[in-house]
Scaffold this active site. Structure first.
Site, PDB file in Angstrom:
ATOM      1  N   ARG A  35       0.845  -1.203   0.000  1.00  0.00           N
ATOM      2  CA  ARG A  35       0.000   0.000   0.000  1.00  0.00           C
ATOM      3  C   ARG A  35       0.877   1.250   0.000  1.00  0.00           C
ATOM      4  O   ARG A  35       1.381   1.688   1.037  1.00  0.00           O
ATOM      5  CB  ARG A  35      -0.931  -0.019   1.224  1.00  0.00           C
ATOM      6  N   TYR A 152      -1.669 -21.781   8.651  1.00  0.00           N
ATOM      7  CA  TYR A 152      -0.928 -20.646   9.222  1.00  0.00           C
ATOM      8  C   TYR A 152       0.161 -21.167  10.159  1.00  0.00           C
ATOM      9  O   TYR A 152       1.314 -20.730  10.093  1.00  0.00           O
ATOM     10  CB  TYR A 152      -1.872 -19.684   9.958  1.00  0.00           C
ATOM     11  N   PHE A 189      -3.894  -7.716  11.986  1.00  0.00           N
ATOM     12  CA  PHE A 189      -3.737  -9.155  11.753  1.00  0.00           C
ATOM     13  C   PHE A 189      -5.079  -9.913  11.735  1.00  0.00           C
ATOM     14  O   PHE A 189      -5.365 -10.673  10.800  1.00  0.00           O
ATOM     15  CB  PHE A 189      -2.808  -9.729  12.837  1.00  0.00           C
TER      16      PHE A 189
HETATM   17  P1  NDP Z   1      -0.701  -6.398  10.004  1.00  0.00           P
HETATM   18  O1  NDP Z   1      -1.793  -6.988   9.191  1.00  0.00           O
HETATM   19  O2  NDP Z   1      -1.001  -5.193  10.811  1.00  0.00           O
HETATM   20  O3  NDP Z   1       0.576  -6.118   9.079  1.00  0.00           O
HETATM   21  C1  NDP Z   1       0.981  -7.025   8.108  1.00  0.00           C
HETATM   22  C2  NDP Z   1       1.968  -6.366   7.179  1.00  0.00           C
HETATM   23  O4  NDP Z   1       2.398  -7.332   6.201  1.00  0.00           O
HETATM   24  C3  NDP Z   1       1.366  -5.201   6.415  1.00  0.00           C
HETATM   25  O5  NDP Z   1       2.276  -4.129   6.410  1.00  0.00           O
HETATM   26  C4  NDP Z   1       1.170  -5.743   5.007  1.00  0.00           C
HETATM   27  O6  NDP Z   1       1.379  -4.712   4.051  1.00  0.00           O
HETATM   28  C5  NDP Z   1       2.322  -6.752   4.925  1.00  0.00           C
HETATM   29  N1  NDP Z   1       2.050  -7.749   3.894  1.00  0.00           N
HETATM   30  C6  NDP Z   1       1.100  -8.724   3.903  1.00  0.00           C
HETATM   31  N2  NDP Z   1       1.101  -9.395   2.738  1.00  0.00           N
HETATM   32  C7  NDP Z   1       2.079  -8.822   1.977  1.00  0.00           C
HETATM   33  C8  NDP Z   1       2.549  -9.058   0.659  1.00  0.00           C
HETATM   34  N3  NDP Z   1       2.042 -10.029  -0.106  1.00  0.00           N
HETATM   35  N4  NDP Z   1       3.550  -8.287   0.178  1.00  0.00           N
HETATM   36  C9  NDP Z   1       4.069  -7.297   0.940  1.00  0.00           C
HETATM   37  N5  NDP Z   1       3.671  -7.033   2.188  1.00  0.00           N
HETATM   38  C10 NDP Z   1       2.675  -7.781   2.695  1.00  0.00           C
HETATM   39  O7  NDP Z   1      -0.211  -7.590  10.960  1.00  0.00           O
HETATM   40  P2  NDP Z   1       0.989  -7.698  12.030  1.00  0.00           P
HETATM   41  O8  NDP Z   1       1.745  -6.448  12.134  1.00  0.00           O
HETATM   42  O9  NDP Z   1       0.398  -8.261  13.254  1.00  0.00           O
HETATM   43  O10 NDP Z   1       1.846  -8.840  11.342  1.00  0.00           O
HETATM   44  C11 NDP Z   1       3.244  -8.739  11.116  1.00  0.00           C
HETATM   45  C12 NDP Z   1       3.863 -10.111  11.294  1.00  0.00           C
HETATM   46  O11 NDP Z   1       3.682 -10.534  12.640  1.00  0.00           O
HETATM   47  C13 NDP Z   1       3.243 -11.212  10.429  1.00  0.00           C
HETATM   48  O12 NDP Z   1       4.284 -12.015   9.913  1.00  0.00           O
HETATM   49  C14 NDP Z   1       2.387 -11.996  11.413  1.00  0.00           C
HETATM   50  O13 NDP Z   1       2.228 -13.335  11.016  1.00  0.00           O
HETATM   51  C15 NDP Z   1       3.232 -11.869  12.655  1.00  0.00           C
HETATM   52  N6  NDP Z   1       2.562 -12.106  13.924  1.00  0.00           N
HETATM   53  C16 NDP Z   1       1.480 -11.349  14.307  1.00  0.00           C
HETATM   54  C17 NDP Z   1       0.881 -11.592  15.527  1.00  0.00           C
HETATM   55  C18 NDP Z   1      -0.315 -10.845  15.972  1.00  0.00           C
HETATM   56  O14 NDP Z   1      -0.980 -11.294  16.927  1.00  0.00           O
HETATM   57  N7  NDP Z   1      -0.648  -9.689  15.375  1.00  0.00           N
HETATM   58  C19 NDP Z   1       1.381 -12.609  16.450  1.00  0.00           C
HETATM   59  C20 NDP Z   1       2.508 -13.358  15.926  1.00  0.00           C
HETATM   60  C21 NDP Z   1       3.060 -13.089  14.733  1.00  0.00           C
HETATM   61  P3  NDP Z   1       0.468  -4.436   2.756  1.00  0.00           P
HETATM   62  O15 NDP Z   1      -0.898  -4.960   3.062  1.00  0.00           O
HETATM   63  O16 NDP Z   1       0.546  -2.963   2.570  1.00  0.00           O
HETATM   64  O17 NDP Z   1       1.165  -5.168   1.676  1.00  0.00           O
HETATM   65  C1  8X3 Z   2      -0.487 -14.729  15.381  1.00  0.00           C
HETATM   66  C2  8X3 Z   2      -0.836 -15.286  16.712  1.00  0.00           C
HETATM   67  O1  8X3 Z   2      -2.095 -17.138  17.930  1.00  0.00           O
HETATM   68  O2  8X3 Z   2      -3.274 -15.951  16.163  1.00  0.00           O
HETATM   69  O3  8X3 Z   2       0.616 -15.369  14.837  1.00  0.00           O
HETATM   70  O4  8X3 Z   2      -1.572 -17.540  15.630  1.00  0.00           O
HETATM   71  S1  8X3 Z   2      -2.007 -16.537  16.574  1.00  0.00           S
END
Ligand code: NDP
Ligand code: 8X3
Length: 251
Positions: A35, A152, A189
């Protein structure tokens, strides 16, 4: 001498908070995501405090786009010191036998192949400079499997395995490899997981104090700021009210 970090998924959540943290700590930043308007907004926020920022808009699932973005960096930006493989998502939450294969492909292509592509094209520069640090954002879902989390969880178990593989293969080149595995962090997320259903997403964080993106950015900074002889291999970070992927103290 100033250092450069590349953060994937910097348009939201953990990636955005990590970029803000590293920017405030004096890093030049390459911020990426799909984005573009969000990248431009973050760039202007970071520039207020004097951070040098290069936004790169691409999809981590597209190998040609990743290769092109990394290999065409100007000399000013070419020497990447820290790569934060953060871009990732969950899509759907259903039993395997009822799963949507588009959701599966989205998760596998983003969380595994995207992380691989970035590493594949950024690591040679680190190897050439014989220094660097790669931080992979895994998950508690890479340590445990929970009902309906199947694909996932598999992608995050893959991140766990790939982190170990990278640590072995990059050992001779002084490249530190770290995995940070968060529990529940309120970001976009769950909205993404539930395909835009915000009411359902909000329920995930009801009744307990979840982590926020800045908590994970603080952990990232802790790992980045260790002296060169210290590597944090693996960090599991949970809300105090969460004991496992599925066990919460909701009050
Ligand atoms: P968000 O959805 O807030 O952020 C996800 C980010 O990933 C966005 O900036 C999005 O950008 C980017 N993204 C997704 N798909 C693509 C793509 N195809 N190409 C480029 N960029 C991409 O989630 P989080 O900040 O929570 O997630 C970040 C990481 O943390 C992830 O790997 C997630 O699995 C991990 N995580 C999250 C947890 C949670 O509870 N929130 C817990 C454990 C792990 P855009 O859409 O602009 O491309
Ligand atoms: C994100 C945390 O517990 O939803 O990775 O898988 S959980």
């Amino acid at each position: 001498m100033k250092k450069t970090a590349l953060v994937t998924g910097a348009t939201s959540g953990i990636g955005e908070a990590a970029a803000m943290e590293l920017g405030n700590r004096g890093y030049d930043l390459i911020i990426t995501g799909r984005r573009n308007e969000r990248l431009e907004l973050l760039k202007s926020k970071l520039e207020v405090s004097g951070t040098k920022v290069l936004p790169l808009c691409f999809d981590v699932r597209n190998e040609a786009e990743v290769k092109d973005a990394v290999e065409n960096l100007s000399p000013d930006w070419k020497n990447i010191d820290v790569l934060i493989n953060n871009a990732g998502l969950a899509s759907g939450l259903s039993a395997l036998q009822e799963g949507d294969t588009d959701d599966w492909n989205r998760m596998i292509d983003t969380n595994i192949k995207g992380l691989l592509y970035l590493t594949r094209y950024v690591a040679p520069g680190m190897i050439a400079q014989k220094s660097g640090q790669i931080i992979n954002i895994g998950s508690i879902a890479g340590k445990e499997v929970y009902p309906n989390g199947n694909v996932y969880c598999a992608t995050k178990h893959a991140v766990d395995a790939l982190t170990k593989a990278m640590r072995i293969e990059m050992l001779p080149y002084h490249i530190r490899v770290t995995q940070i595995c968060p529990g529940a962090v309120e970001t976009e997320f769950s909205i993404v997981r539930f395909h835009g259903d915000k009411a359902r997403a909000d329920k995930v964080y009801e009744g307990f104090e979840n982590l926020v993106a800045k908590d994970i950015a603080d952990c990232i900074w802790f790992c980045v700021s260790r002296p060169p002889h210290v590597n944090i291999n693996d960090m599991v970070v949970m809300p105090s009210a969460q004991a496992s992927a599925t066990l919460f103290n909701r009050e």
